[in-house]
Design a protein around this motif. Structure first.
Motif, PDB file in Angstrom:
ATOM      1  N   THR A  65       0.868  -1.178   0.000  1.00 27.91           N
ATOM      2  CA  THR A  65       0.000   0.000   0.000  1.00 27.91           C
ATOM      3  C   THR A  65       0.908   1.233   0.000  1.00 27.91           C
ATOM      4  O   THR A  65       2.124   1.123   0.137  1.00 27.91           O
ATOM      5  CB  THR A  65      -0.931   0.010   1.220  1.00 27.91           C
ATOM      6  OG1 THR A  65      -0.147  -0.132   2.395  1.00 27.91           O
ATOM      7  CG2 THR A  65      -1.965  -1.106   1.132  1.00 27.91           C
ATOM      8  N   THR A 147     -10.889  -0.991  -1.084  1.00 24.48           N
ATOM      9  CA  THR A 147     -10.340   0.229  -1.687  1.00 24.48           C
ATOM     10  C   THR A 147     -10.795   1.489  -0.979  1.00 24.48           C
ATOM     11  O   THR A 147     -10.311   2.574  -1.289  1.00 24.48           O
ATOM     12  CB  THR A 147     -10.715   0.316  -3.178  1.00 24.48           C
ATOM     13  OG1 THR A 147     -12.138   0.289  -3.299  1.00 24.48           O
ATOM     14  CG2 THR A 147     -10.100  -0.820  -3.965  1.00 24.48           C
ATOM     15  N   LYS A 148     -11.691   1.352  -0.034  1.00 25.20           N
ATOM     16  CA  LYS A 148     -12.136   2.517   0.728  1.00 25.20           C
ATOM     17  C   LYS A 148     -11.144   2.853   1.834  1.00 25.20           C
ATOM     18  O   LYS A 148     -10.851   4.018   2.090  1.00 25.20           O
ATOM     19  CB  LYS A 148     -13.522   2.271   1.316  1.00 25.20           C
ATOM     20  CG  LYS A 148     -14.076   3.477   2.048  1.00 25.20           C
ATOM     21  CD  LYS A 148     -15.496   3.254   2.492  1.00 25.20           C
ATOM     22  CE  LYS A 148     -16.009   4.540   3.135  1.00 25.20           C
ATOM     23  NZ  LYS A 148     -17.381   4.411   3.587  1.00 25.20           N
ATOM     24  N   ASN A 149     -10.614   1.827   2.480  1.00 24.20           N
ATOM     25  CA  ASN A 149      -9.755   2.037   3.642  1.00 24.20           C
ATOM     26  C   ASN A 149      -8.269   1.807   3.378  1.00 24.20           C
ATOM     27  O   ASN A 149      -7.451   2.096   4.242  1.00 24.20           O
ATOM     28  CB  ASN A 149     -10.215   1.133   4.784  1.00 24.20           C
ATOM     29  CG  ASN A 149     -11.614   1.500   5.242  1.00 24.20           C
ATOM     30  OD1 ASN A 149     -11.871   2.635   5.607  1.00 24.20           O
ATOM     31  ND2 ASN A 149     -12.521   0.534   5.187  1.00 24.20           N
ATOM     32  N   LYS A 151      -4.978   2.169   0.459  1.00 22.05           N
ATOM     33  CA  LYS A 151      -4.512   2.822  -0.762  1.00 22.05           C
ATOM     34  C   LYS A 151      -3.474   1.924  -1.437  1.00 22.05           C
ATOM     35  O   LYS A 151      -2.304   1.927  -1.076  1.00 22.05           O
ATOM     36  CB  LYS A 151      -3.912   4.188  -0.438  1.00 22.05           C
ATOM     37  CG  LYS A 151      -4.928   5.142   0.174  1.00 22.05           C
ATOM     38  CD  LYS A 151      -4.271   6.419   0.622  1.00 22.05           C
ATOM     39  CE  LYS A 151      -5.306   7.335   1.247  1.00 22.05           C
ATOM     40  NZ  LYS A 151      -4.692   8.509   1.865  1.00 22.05           N
ATOM     41  N   THR A 163       0.735   6.886  -7.656  1.00 22.77           N
ATOM     42  CA  THR A 163      -0.592   7.332  -7.280  1.00 22.77           C
ATOM     43  C   THR A 163      -1.285   6.172  -6.570  1.00 22.77           C
ATOM     44  O   THR A 163      -0.679   5.134  -6.315  1.00 22.77           O
ATOM     45  CB  THR A 163      -1.385   7.809  -8.527  1.00 22.77           C
ATOM     46  OG1 THR A 163      -2.610   8.382  -8.097  1.00 22.77           O
ATOM     47  CG2 THR A 163      -1.645   6.686  -9.508  1.00 22.77           C
ATOM     48  N   TYR A 164      -2.543   6.343  -6.251  1.00 26.15           N
ATOM     49  CA  TYR A 164      -3.343   5.246  -5.712  1.00 26.15           C
ATOM     50  C   TYR A 164      -4.769   5.420  -6.176  1.00 26.15           C
ATOM     51  O   TYR A 164      -5.159   6.473  -6.677  1.00 26.15           O
ATOM     52  CB  TYR A 164      -3.252   5.173  -4.180  1.00 26.15           C
ATOM     53  CG  TYR A 164      -3.692   6.426  -3.475  1.00 26.15           C
ATOM     54  CD1 TYR A 164      -5.021   6.596  -3.091  1.00 26.15           C
ATOM     55  CD2 TYR A 164      -2.792   7.446  -3.194  1.00 26.15           C
ATOM     56  CE1 TYR A 164      -5.423   7.740  -2.454  1.00 26.15           C
ATOM     57  CE2 TYR A 164      -3.190   8.595  -2.547  1.00 26.15           C
ATOM     58  CZ  TYR A 164      -4.520   8.736  -2.185  1.00 26.15           C
ATOM     59  OH  TYR A 164      -4.923   9.883  -1.554  1.00 26.15           O
ATOM     60  N   GLN A 165      -5.544   4.360  -6.032  1.00 23.58           N
ATOM     61  CA  GLN A 165      -6.898   4.363  -6.565  1.00 23.58           C
ATOM     62  C   GLN A 165      -7.859   5.115  -5.662  1.00 23.58           C
ATOM     63  O   GLN A 165      -7.589   5.375  -4.518  1.00 23.58           O
ATOM     64  CB  GLN A 165      -7.376   2.919  -6.735  1.00 23.58           C
ATOM     65  CG  GLN A 165      -7.920   2.262  -5.482  1.00 23.58           C
ATOM     66  CD  GLN A 165      -6.892   2.005  -4.386  1.00 23.58           C
ATOM     67  OE1 GLN A 165      -5.711   1.920  -4.648  1.00 23.58           O
ATOM     68  NE2 GLN A 165      -7.344   1.893  -3.165  1.00 23.58           N
ATOM     69  N   SER A 166      -8.990   5.404  -6.197  1.00 20.33           N
ATOM     70  CA  SER A 166     -10.095   6.013  -5.458  1.00 20.33           C
ATOM     71  C   SER A 166     -10.988   4.890  -4.948  1.00 20.33           C
ATOM     72  O   SER A 166     -10.975   3.795  -5.479  1.00 20.33           O
ATOM     73  CB  SER A 166     -10.889   6.927  -6.395  1.00 20.33           C
ATOM     74  OG  SER A 166     -12.149   7.210  -5.868  1.00 20.33           O
ATOM     75  N   ASP A 167     -11.777   5.179  -3.933  1.00 16.81           N
ATOM     76  CA  ASP A 167     -12.727   4.171  -3.471  1.00 16.81           C
ATOM     77  C   ASP A 167     -14.042   4.218  -4.257  1.00 16.81           C
ATOM     78  O   ASP A 167     -14.943   3.432  -4.025  1.00 16.81           O
ATOM     79  CB  ASP A 167     -12.986   4.290  -1.974  1.00 16.81           C
ATOM     80  CG  ASP A 167     -13.747   5.544  -1.601  1.00 16.81           C
ATOM     81  OD1 ASP A 167     -13.679   6.513  -2.370  1.00 16.81           O
ATOM     82  OD2 ASP A 167     -14.390   5.553  -0.545  1.00 16.81           O
ATOM     83  N   GLU A 168     -14.100   5.124  -5.212  1.00 12.73           N
ATOM     84  CA  GLU A 168     -15.296   5.221  -6.043  1.00 12.73           C
ATOM     85  C   GLU A 168     -15.379   4.018  -6.969  1.00 12.73           C
ATOM     86  O   GLU A 168     -14.433   3.699  -7.678  1.00 12.73           O
ATOM     87  CB  GLU A 168     -15.257   6.517  -6.871  1.00 12.73           C
ATOM     88  CG  GLU A 168     -16.471   6.691  -7.744  1.00 12.73           C
ATOM     89  CD  GLU A 168     -16.422   7.979  -8.557  1.00 12.73           C
ATOM     90  OE1 GLU A 168     -17.444   8.334  -9.136  1.00 12.73           O
ATOM     91  OE2 GLU A 168     -15.330   8.607  -8.628  1.00 12.73           O
TER      92      GLU A 168
END
Length: 172
Positions: A65, A147-149, A151, A163-168
């Motif tokens: 992460t 992916t919400k908690n 990265k 970079t890292y993803q969005s939780d969307e």
């Protein structure tokens, strides 16, 4: 030309032994089969990690992460043929259950792989590994990535661009 494929998830490929672990940063990791579970990783022919995997016939794909970014950078910029990377990193190498290559305690998943095929692909060797064991942290507690908690690290492009993803979650 391959830059058009980015951003790509970033992983640590661990080769060697618990006594002398050699992690390498890799973006070119791909799932290949559900049954048996297999993945592939492309590693440059000149890399020390390639030599270790060819000798030992196993490796671990560790899922970092964003908190491990400095360690991921060391693993990708220090040559294991010249220096002991483990001494420069803050991660904990632990024994894997089914392969000689160690796992990384701080990573959210460790996929232990045995090499079942090697394919020369230009300036890289593509290792096909059968996943023989997986250990995971809380980011995968229900079998899928949280992916919400968490990265999960992605390489935005070559060099020091991450970079890292969005939780969307988007649905068509």
């Amino acid at each position: 030309m391959l830059g058009y494929l980015y951003p790509l998830r970033t992983y640590l490929v661990v080769a060697g032994t618990i006594e002398n672990p050699n992690p390498m940063t890799a973006d070119w990791v791909v799932p290949l089969s559900f049954n048996p579970p297999m993945l592939g990783v492309a590693i440059g022919k000149t890399r020390h990690t390639r030599k270790l995997i060819e000798e030992q016939k196993d490796f671990v794909i560790a899922v970092p992460t964003v908190e491990l970014l400095k360690d991921v950078w060391v693993a990708g910029t220090v040559s294991g043929a010249k220096e002991r990377k483990a001494d420069k990193m803050s991660v904990t190498f632990v024994e894997s259950q089914k392969v000689k290559a160690p796992s990384i305690k701080e990573c959210q998943a460790n996929l232990e792989c045995r090499v079942v095929n090697e394919v020369e692909t230009g300036d890289h060797i593509f290792f096909v590994g059968e996943i023989v064991n997986v250990t995971h942290g809380d980011a995968f507690s229900d079998g899928k990535p949280d992916t919400k908690n968490y990265k999960f690290l992605m390489h935005a492009f070559t060099g020091s661009n991450f970079t890292y993803q969005s939780d969307e979650i988007l649905k068509p």
